[in-house]
Write a protein that holds these residues in place. Structure first.
Motif, PDB file in Angstrom:
ATOM      1  N   HIS A  26       0.834  -1.049   0.066  1.00 51.42           N
ATOM      2  CA  HIS A  26       0.119  -0.127   0.126  1.00 51.42           C
ATOM      3  C   HIS A  26       0.777   1.278   0.169  1.00 51.42           C
ATOM      4  O   HIS A  26       0.695   2.141  -0.531  1.00 51.42           O
ATOM      5  N   ARG A  27       1.916   1.065   0.812  1.00 45.31           N
ATOM      6  CA  ARG A  27       2.851   2.436   0.831  1.00 45.31           C
ATOM      7  C   ARG A  27       3.652   2.743  -0.573  1.00 45.31           C
ATOM      8  O   ARG A  27       3.770   4.042  -0.853  1.00 45.31           O
ATOM      9  N   LEU A  28       4.147   1.386  -1.000  1.00 42.83           N
ATOM     10  CA  LEU A  28       4.953   1.731  -2.106  1.00 42.83           C
ATOM     11  C   LEU A  28       4.180   1.901  -3.509  1.00 42.83           C
ATOM     12  O   LEU A  28       4.776   2.601  -4.626  1.00 42.83           O
ATOM     13  N   THR A  29       2.923   1.976  -3.410  1.00 43.95           N
ATOM     14  CA  THR A  29       2.261   2.279  -4.575  1.00 43.95           C
ATOM     15  C   THR A  29       1.392   3.311  -4.740  1.00 43.95           C
ATOM     16  O   THR A  29       0.660   3.648  -5.489  1.00 43.95           O
ATOM     17  N   GLY A  30       1.582   4.300  -3.738  1.00 44.65           N
ATOM     18  CA  GLY A  30       0.815   5.421  -3.504  1.00 44.65           C
ATOM     19  C   GLY A  30       1.348   6.377  -4.843  1.00 44.65           C
ATOM     20  O   GLY A  30       2.448   6.703  -5.014  1.00 44.65           O
ATOM     21  N   GLY A  31       0.063   6.591  -5.509  1.00 43.65           N
ATOM     22  CA  GLY A  31       0.272   7.611  -6.627  1.00 43.65           C
ATOM     23  C   GLY A  31       0.691   6.642  -7.930  1.00 43.65           C
ATOM     24  O   GLY A  31       0.603   7.234  -9.277  1.00 43.65           O
ATOM     25  N   ILE A  32       0.948   5.397  -7.998  1.00 39.16           N
ATOM     26  CA  ILE A  32       1.283   4.583  -9.088  1.00 39.16           C
ATOM     27  C   ILE A  32      -0.189   4.126  -9.791  1.00 39.16           C
ATOM     28  O   ILE A  32      -0.293   4.186 -11.042  1.00 39.16           O
ATOM     29  N   VAL A  33      -1.069   3.554  -9.066  1.00 40.84           N
ATOM     30  CA  VAL A  33      -2.005   3.079  -9.549  1.00 40.84           C
ATOM     31  C   VAL A  33      -3.122   4.337  -9.650  1.00 40.84           C
ATOM     32  O   VAL A  33      -3.533   4.885  -8.806  1.00 40.84           O
ATOM     33  N   ARG A  34      -3.596   4.519 -11.074  1.00 42.31           N
ATOM     34  CA  ARG A  34      -4.039   6.007 -11.293  1.00 42.31           C
ATOM     35  C   ARG A  34      -5.198   5.652 -12.564  1.00 42.31           C
ATOM     36  O   ARG A  34      -5.245   4.715 -13.024  1.00 42.31           O
ATOM     37  N   GLY A  35      -6.187   6.688 -12.624  1.00 42.38           N
ATOM     38  CA  GLY A  35      -7.131   6.483 -13.828  1.00 42.38           C
ATOM     39  C   GLY A  35      -8.022   5.324 -13.806  1.00 42.38           C
ATOM     40  O   GLY A  35      -8.494   4.585 -12.891  1.00 42.38           O
ATOM     41  N   ALA A  36      -8.097   4.795 -14.900  1.00 42.97           N
ATOM     42  CA  ALA A  36      -8.879   3.497 -15.319  1.00 42.97           C
ATOM     43  C   ALA A  36      -7.877   2.391 -15.006  1.00 42.97           C
ATOM     44  O   ALA A  36      -6.884   1.841 -15.560  1.00 42.97           O
ATOM     45  N   VAL A  37      -8.471   1.437 -14.119  1.00 43.72           N
ATOM     46  CA  VAL A  37      -7.690   0.550 -13.421  1.00 43.72           C
ATOM     47  C   VAL A  37      -8.172  -1.018 -13.413  1.00 43.72           C
ATOM     48  O   VAL A  37      -9.520  -1.046 -13.479  1.00 43.72           O
ATOM     49  N   LEU A  38      -7.386  -1.711 -14.050  1.00 41.78           N
ATOM     50  CA  LEU A  38      -7.765  -3.219 -14.304  1.00 41.78           C
ATOM     51  C   LEU A  38      -7.060  -3.979 -13.505  1.00 41.78           C
ATOM     52  O   LEU A  38      -5.908  -3.888 -13.501  1.00 41.78           O
ATOM     53  N   ASP A  39      -7.647  -4.746 -12.647  1.00 43.37           N
ATOM     54  CA  ASP A  39      -6.790  -5.934 -11.756  1.00 43.37           C
ATOM     55  C   ASP A  39      -7.168  -6.966 -12.250  1.00 43.37           C
ATOM     56  O   ASP A  39      -8.294  -7.725 -12.194  1.00 43.37           O
ATOM     57  N   LEU A  40      -6.260  -7.904 -12.840  1.00 43.05           N
ATOM     58  CA  LEU A  40      -6.300  -9.381 -13.303  1.00 43.05           C
ATOM     59  C   LEU A  40      -5.965 -10.425 -12.099  1.00 43.05           C
ATOM     60  O   LEU A  40      -4.626 -10.248 -11.522  1.00 43.05           O
ATOM     61  N   GLY A  41      -6.981 -10.993 -11.899  1.00 45.36           N
ATOM     62  CA  GLY A  41      -7.045 -12.018 -10.742  1.00 45.36           C
ATOM     63  C   GLY A  41      -6.972 -11.369  -9.467  1.00 45.36           C
ATOM     64  O   GLY A  41      -6.178 -11.465  -8.696  1.00 45.36           O
ATOM     65  N   GLY A  58     -12.109  -5.424 -11.418  1.00 50.52           N
ATOM     66  CA  GLY A  58     -11.444  -6.681 -10.887  1.00 50.52           C
ATOM     67  C   GLY A  58     -11.982  -7.903 -11.474  1.00 50.52           C
ATOM     68  O   GLY A  58     -13.230  -8.222 -11.681  1.00 50.52           O
ATOM     69  N   LEU A  59     -10.982  -8.663 -12.025  1.00 49.83           N
ATOM     70  CA  LEU A  59     -11.423 -10.076 -12.967  1.00 49.83           C
ATOM     71  C   LEU A  59     -11.042 -11.056 -12.029  1.00 49.83           C
ATOM     72  O   LEU A  59      -9.854 -11.045 -11.373  1.00 49.83           O
ATOM     73  N   ASP A  60     -11.555 -12.427 -11.776  1.00 54.85           N
ATOM     74  CA  ASP A  60     -11.299 -13.235 -11.094  1.00 54.85           C
ATOM     75  C   ASP A  60     -12.081 -14.491 -11.602  1.00 54.85           C
ATOM     76  O   ASP A  60     -13.192 -14.254 -11.814  1.00 54.85           O
ATOM     77  N   VAL A  61     -11.532 -15.676 -11.493  1.00 52.86           N
ATOM     78  CA  VAL A  61     -12.240 -16.674 -11.821  1.00 52.86           C
ATOM     79  C   VAL A  61     -13.094 -17.475 -10.805  1.00 52.86           C
ATOM     80  O   VAL A  61     -14.079 -18.032 -11.137  1.00 52.86           O
ATOM     81  N   SER A  62     -12.902 -16.808  -9.559  1.00 55.58           N
ATOM     82  CA  SER A  62     -13.601 -17.429  -8.458  1.00 55.58           C
ATOM     83  C   SER A  62     -14.782 -16.358  -7.880  1.00 55.58           C
ATOM     84  O   SER A  62     -14.443 -15.154  -7.525  1.00 55.58           O
ATOM     85  N   GLN A  63     -15.990 -16.806  -8.078  1.00 51.77           N
ATOM     86  CA  GLN A  63     -17.148 -15.928  -7.534  1.00 51.77           C
ATOM     87  C   GLN A  63     -17.119 -15.828  -6.125  1.00 51.77           C
ATOM     88  O   GLN A  63     -17.548 -14.670  -5.488  1.00 51.77           O
ATOM     89  N   ALA A  64     -16.478 -16.714  -5.387  1.00 59.29           N
ATOM     90  CA  ALA A  64     -16.458 -16.654  -3.950  1.00 59.29           C
ATOM     91  C   ALA A  64     -15.373 -15.469  -3.561  1.00 59.29           C
ATOM     92  O   ALA A  64     -15.639 -14.948  -2.505  1.00 59.29           O
ATOM     93  N   MET A  65     -14.465 -15.437  -4.159  1.00 62.52           N
ATOM     94  CA  MET A  65     -13.352 -14.640  -3.790  1.00 62.52           C
ATOM     95  C   MET A  65     -13.996 -12.996  -4.331  1.00 62.52           C
ATOM     96  O   MET A  65     -14.083 -12.103  -3.573  1.00 62.52           O
ATOM     97  N   LEU A  66     -14.517 -12.875  -5.331  1.00 59.80           N
ATOM     98  CA  LEU A  66     -15.316 -11.625  -5.687  1.00 59.80           C
ATOM     99  C   LEU A  66     -16.381 -10.982  -4.645  1.00 59.80           C
ATOM    100  O   LEU A  66     -16.460  -9.929  -4.381  1.00 59.80           O
ATOM    101  N   ASP A  67     -17.344 -12.328  -4.229  1.00 55.44           N
ATOM    102  CA  ASP A  67     -18.225 -11.910  -3.238  1.00 55.44           C
ATOM    103  C   ASP A  67     -17.456 -11.313  -1.714  1.00 55.44           C
ATOM    104  O   ASP A  67     -18.250 -10.581  -0.871  1.00 55.44           O
ATOM    105  N   ASP A  68     -16.206 -11.664  -1.563  1.00 56.60           N
ATOM    106  CA  ASP A  68     -15.601 -11.219  -0.261  1.00 56.60           C
ATOM    107  C   ASP A  68     -14.659 -10.269  -0.753  1.00 56.60           C
ATOM    108  O   ASP A  68     -13.855  -9.994   0.199  1.00 56.60           O
ATOM    109  N   LEU A  69     -14.814  -9.427  -1.736  1.00 54.49           N
ATOM    110  CA  LEU A  69     -13.920  -8.397  -1.837  1.00 54.49           C
ATOM    111  C   LEU A  69     -13.685  -7.251  -0.853  1.00 54.49           C
ATOM    112  O   LEU A  69     -14.724  -6.692  -0.568  1.00 54.49           O
TER     113      LEU A  69
END
Length: 232
Positions: A26-41, A58-69
């Motif tokens: 979280h600390r090292l990515t401040g300012g890096i993740v910006r704009g339209a973001v796609l999270d693979l897995g 966010g994309l994931d093959v597991s609906q259980a994972m997505l439900d607990d995001l």
């Protein structure tokens, strides 16, 4: 992973909610993740800083994972969208994202052999390159392969087949930072900022609940963080 329900039995609560590696990402990515973001897995935990996101998918093959995001540090200041889909198979418009994230994803692309595993990683990275706008950023966090793991990777093909057939377990394939950089360049990425960070804390495997013994944590438990740019 060939089975979309494979991750449904994972207990991601074993990771905890305020571990050092989470705070470090979280600390090292401040300012890096910006704009339209796609999270693979994306899984069920987002550790990086999303405070500059204007769209988050966010994309994931597991609906259980997505439900607990859950988002470490709070949700992004934008609409959150999720889709159950394979990151290798999803079709999205080219050059439609400013940031693509692959956080502890690449080792899960292991399949059958090192050669096939590598081909899948390069294909995923090439897809990320296509989806990024010129000048966009690919953020990768991965378990760093260490020298002590070379016997595992040397025997990876027969080990993978045995565990897949007899235990319904899909073994991960880990990569060194040099291998990750080579695959990223093969996929078309340019400049890279890289850090390899030791993770000196007990982290249980979310499938087995087993953690490394203290004597091996410092030798094996390391994280590679890569920030790659798609050339403008």
């Amino acid at each position: 992973m060939s089975d979309p329900t494979y991750f449904d039995g994972w207990s991601t609560d074993l990771y905890g909610e305020d571990l050092l590696f989470q705070r470090t990402i979280h600390r090292l990515t401040g300012g890096i993740v910006r704009g339209a973001v796609l999270d693979l897995g994306c899984g069920s935990r987002v550790h990086y800083d999303t405070s500059r996101a204007e769209r988050w998918l966010g994309l994931d093959v597991s609906q259980a994972m997505l439900d607990d995001l859950r988002f470490f540090g709070g949700p992004p200041p934008c609409r959150v969208e999720t889709r159950r889909a394979s990151c290798l198979d999803i079709e999205l418009p080219a050059a439609s994202f400013d940031t693509v994230c692959a956080i502890f994803l690449l080792h899960h692309l292991g399949q059958d052999s090192t050669r096939r595993s590598r081909a899948r990683v390069v294909a995923l990275l090439a897809k990320a390159h296509r989806l990024l706008r010129p000048g966009g950023t690919l953020l990768i966090a991965e378990n760093a392969a260490r020298a002590l793991e070379w016997p595992y990777h040397l025997a990876y093909a027969p080990l993978y087949r045995w565990f897949h057939r007899h235990r319904a377990v899909e073994l991960p394939h880990f990569w060194t930072r040099r291998q990750l950089l080579a695959m990223a360049r093969e996929a078309g990425f340019g400049e890279a900022v890289l850090a390899e960070i030791p993770i000196r804390e007990r982290i249980a495997n979310p499938m087995t609940g087993i953690a490394l013994p203290p004597a091996l944590i410092d030798r094996l438990q390391r994280m590679t963080l890569l920030v790659l740019e798609r050339p403008a």
